[in-house]
Design an enzyme around this catalytic site. Structure first.
Site, mmCIF file in Angstrom:
data_model
loop_
_atom_site.group_PDB
_atom_site.id
_atom_site.type_symbol
_atom_site.label_atom_id
_atom_site.label_comp_id
_atom_site.label_asym_id
_atom_site.label_seq_id
_atom_site.Cartn_x
_atom_site.Cartn_y
_atom_site.Cartn_z
ATOM 1 N N SER A 63 0.822 -1.216 0.000
ATOM 2 C CA SER A 63 0.000 0.000 0.000
ATOM 3 C C SER A 63 0.855 1.265 0.000
ATOM 4 O O SER A 63 0.385 2.327 -0.387
ATOM 5 C CB SER A 63 -0.881 0.054 1.240
ATOM 6 O OG SER A 63 -1.627 -1.098 1.373
ATOM 7 N N HIS A 90 -1.814 -2.711 -6.682
ATOM 8 C CA HIS A 90 -2.389 -2.462 -5.357
ATOM 9 C C HIS A 90 -3.882 -2.777 -5.318
ATOM 10 O O HIS A 90 -4.711 -1.999 -5.791
ATOM 11 C CB HIS A 90 -2.136 -0.993 -4.973
ATOM 12 C CG HIS A 90 -2.635 -0.647 -3.609
ATOM 13 N ND1 HIS A 90 -3.246 0.550 -3.318
ATOM 14 C CD2 HIS A 90 -2.630 -1.352 -2.444
ATOM 15 C CE1 HIS A 90 -3.571 0.570 -2.038
ATOM 16 N NE2 HIS A 90 -3.212 -0.570 -1.493
ATOM 17 N N GLU A 115 -4.883 -0.351 -8.251
ATOM 18 C CA GLU A 115 -3.974 0.692 -8.731
ATOM 19 C C GLU A 115 -2.708 0.044 -9.304
ATOM 20 O O GLU A 115 -2.030 -0.711 -8.599
ATOM 21 C CB GLU A 115 -3.615 1.637 -7.581
ATOM 22 C CG GLU A 115 -4.833 2.400 -7.058
ATOM 23 C CD GLU A 115 -4.555 3.244 -5.820
ATOM 24 O OE1 GLU A 115 -5.307 4.205 -5.586
ATOM 25 O OE2 GLU A 115 -3.586 2.953 -5.072
ATOM 26 N N ASN A 150 -5.841 6.438 -1.585
ATOM 27 C CA ASN A 150 -5.509 6.760 -0.190
ATOM 28 C C ASN A 150 -5.141 8.227 -0.015
ATOM 29 O O ASN A 150 -5.355 8.808 1.051
ATOM 30 C CB ASN A 150 -4.387 5.847 0.329
ATOM 31 C CG ASN A 150 -4.925 4.465 0.671
ATOM 32 O OD1 ASN A 150 -6.130 4.295 0.907
ATOM 33 N ND2 ASN A 150 -4.061 3.470 0.679
HETATM 34 N N1 LIG Z 1 -4.640 -5.229 4.855
HETATM 35 C C1 LIG Z 1 -5.014 -4.317 3.969
HETATM 36 O O1 LIG Z 1 -6.059 -3.659 4.105
HETATM 37 C C2 LIG Z 1 -4.180 -4.079 2.729
HETATM 38 C C3 LIG Z 1 -4.771 -3.468 1.616
HETATM 39 C C4 LIG Z 1 -4.011 -3.296 0.458
HETATM 40 C C5 LIG Z 1 -2.675 -3.686 0.434
HETATM 41 N N2 LIG Z 1 -2.101 -4.256 1.543
HETATM 42 C C6 LIG Z 1 -0.698 -4.672 1.457
HETATM 43 O O2 LIG Z 1 -0.653 -6.080 1.288
HETATM 44 C C7 LIG Z 1 0.507 -6.614 1.922
HETATM 45 C C8 LIG Z 1 0.063 -7.703 2.877
HETATM 46 O O3 LIG Z 1 -0.824 -7.169 3.826
HETATM 47 P P1 LIG Z 1 -1.783 -8.122 4.670
HETATM 48 O O4 LIG Z 1 -2.732 -7.227 5.353
HETATM 49 O O5 LIG Z 1 -2.271 -9.236 3.820
HETATM 50 O O6 LIG Z 1 -0.730 -8.713 5.738
HETATM 51 P P2 LIG Z 1 -0.852 -10.026 6.627
HETATM 52 O O7 LIG Z 1 0.019 -9.789 7.812
HETATM 53 O O8 LIG Z 1 -2.262 -10.432 6.826
HETATM 54 O O9 LIG Z 1 -0.163 -11.160 5.700
HETATM 55 C C9 LIG Z 1 1.189 -11.167 5.381
HETATM 56 C C10 LIG Z 1 1.644 -12.613 5.253
HETATM 57 O O10 LIG Z 1 2.977 -12.660 4.755
HETATM 58 C C11 LIG Z 1 3.567 -13.830 5.279
HETATM 59 N N3 LIG Z 1 5.013 -13.795 5.106
HETATM 60 C C12 LIG Z 1 5.936 -13.147 5.862
HETATM 61 N N4 LIG Z 1 7.175 -13.399 5.376
HETATM 62 C C13 LIG Z 1 7.023 -14.203 4.292
HETATM 63 C C14 LIG Z 1 7.919 -14.804 3.363
HETATM 64 N N5 LIG Z 1 9.229 -14.617 3.461
HETATM 65 N N6 LIG Z 1 7.413 -15.584 2.385
HETATM 66 C C15 LIG Z 1 6.085 -15.789 2.288
HETATM 67 N N7 LIG Z 1 5.176 -15.244 3.145
HETATM 68 C C16 LIG Z 1 5.647 -14.466 4.126
HETATM 69 C C17 LIG Z 1 3.108 -13.850 6.730
HETATM 70 O O11 LIG Z 1 3.248 -15.147 7.287
HETATM 71 C C18 LIG Z 1 1.660 -13.400 6.588
HETATM 72 O O12 LIG Z 1 0.767 -14.497 6.508
HETATM 73 C C19 LIG Z 1 1.212 -5.433 2.592
HETATM 74 O O13 LIG Z 1 2.264 -5.004 1.776
HETATM 75 C C20 LIG Z 1 0.131 -4.367 2.692
HETATM 76 O O14 LIG Z 1 0.643 -3.059 2.603
HETATM 77 C C21 LIG Z 1 -2.829 -4.481 2.670
#
Ligand SMILES: NC(=O)c1ccc[n+]([C@@H]2O[C@H](COP(=O)([O-])OP(=O)(O)OC[C@H]3O[C@@H](n4cnc5c(N)ncnc54)[C@H](O)[C@@H]3O)[C@@H](O)[C@H]2O)c1
Length: 291
Positions: free
Chosen positions: A123, A144, A156, A195
């Site tokens: 994000s 995104h 995005e 955002n």
């Molecule tokens: N949560 C939101 O609302 C949202 C919205 C848009 C974008 N994002 C982006 O998406 C990404 C993930 O966010 P999320 O909310 O899903 O996080 P999350 O914490 O729910 O999931 C992240 C996952 O990555 C895994 N992980 C960590 N190291 C790893 C590796 N080396 N190999 C494989 N997996 C690994 C973790 O075990 C975890 O399950 C971030 O970059 C965030 O900015 C999040």
């Protein structure tokens, strides 16, 4: 390369975003492999697919055959090598930590076929902070999705100075094949597009409140009944967390030194009282009857 060459998609990270993005890709006909370092997260993601697909059949959104096809299209593995070795397109959705993402992109550069596009769902981290960890910066971009990724239509596609036009074109086409609505950001910018717009709305809403111009309720009403937003900025902030709003504003202030970036007095007031929103039973609104 064009969109027809994309058949195999790898999703790295099976958390909040990753498991939904992977499910979507499988439903839309892509051979999808979802990987995570945590076994329990992968198991949860697989259980989600096994519940979600029959649910869509019951609701008449998928036929039995489409659901079965989608189930056959997706598999889960803890091994990044196994997950990415045949990928044409990779979507990374791991924790928001730049060094972790750089390490994963360097590994993906080694594992994936030369033609594969490597996209990050981050994000806030622009892909130019990651692209030089690979030898294919022209094939690196931000893709995104919004939360929940199975529902929200917008994606995005952010083009960094290193990102090739072909990568953008294929990424936009991929979004359309996933029945999303892609928008192309021609330059990297902090917070990307939506955002930033939300940030501006929040900033104005808080200014109106702090200046005593209108109440929380009336500012929310104006956005709902005047602008057609599904909910006002304060109600939304109670869902996303006042603690998060405070931390993000402080981070922004620390990074820029600009006093205008500091959290507003009313955000600080709720934050120090531990009133973070719905999750604590109180925020801009009272949720004690829901606890
Ligand atoms: N949560 C939101 O609302 C949202 C919205 C848009 C974008 N994002 C982006 O998406 C990404 C993930 O966010 P999320 O909310 O899903 O996080 P999350 O914490 O729910 O999931 C992240 C996952 O990555 C895994 N992980 C960590 N190291 C790893 C590796 N080396 N190999 C494989 N997996 C690994 C973790 O075990 C975890 O399950 C971030 O970059 C965030 O900015 C999040």
């Amino acid at each position: 390369m064009n969109i027809d060459d994309v058949k195999n998609i790898t999703v790295v990270g099976a958390g909040n975003m990753g498991h939904q993005i992977a499910t979507l890709c499988a439903i839309k006909g892509y051979k999808t492999v979802c990987t995570d370092v945590k076994e329990d997260v992968l198991k949860k993601a697989e259980a989600f697919v096994d519940k979600y697909l029959p649910g869509r059949v019951k609701k008449g959104k998928l036929t039995e055959e489409q659901a079965m096809q989608a189930r056959n299209n997706i598999r889960f593995t803890q091994s990044l090598d196994d997950a990415a070795k045949e990928a044409d397109y990779v979507i990374e959705a791991v924790l928001e930590v730049v060094d972790l993402k750089r390490k994963i992109f360097a590994d993906l550069d080694r594992i994936t076929p030369e033609h594969a596009i490597l996209a990050t769902n981050s994000s806030f981290i622009v892909s130019s902070k990651i692209a030089d960890a690979t030898k294919r910066p022209e094939k690196v971009c931000n893709l995104h999705f919004f939360n929940p990724a199975l529902v929200m239509k917008l994606v995005e596609v952010v083009q960094g100075p290193h990102t090739g036009d072909e990568t953008v074109e294929i990424s936009m086409d991929l979004c359309r094949n996933l029945e999303k609505v892609p928008v192309h950001l021609k330059k990297e910018v902090d917070g990307f597009l939506l955002n930033r717009i939300f940030r501006a709305i929040n900033h104005e809403a808080l200014w109106l409140l702090d200046m005593g111009v209108a109440s929380v309720e009336d500012i929310d009403k104006a956005c709902v009944y005047g602008a057609g937003h599904p909910m006002g900025p304060f109600r939304l902030n109670d869902l996303t967390g006042i603690d998060l709003a405070y931390t993000m504003a402080m981070e922004s202030f620390k990074a820029t030194g600009d006093p205008a970036q500091r959290p507003s007095p009313s955000v600080v007031e709720h934050y120090v009282k531990g009133e973070y929103g719905e999750k604590t039973g109180k925020g801009w609104y009272d949720y004690s009857d829901k606890q």
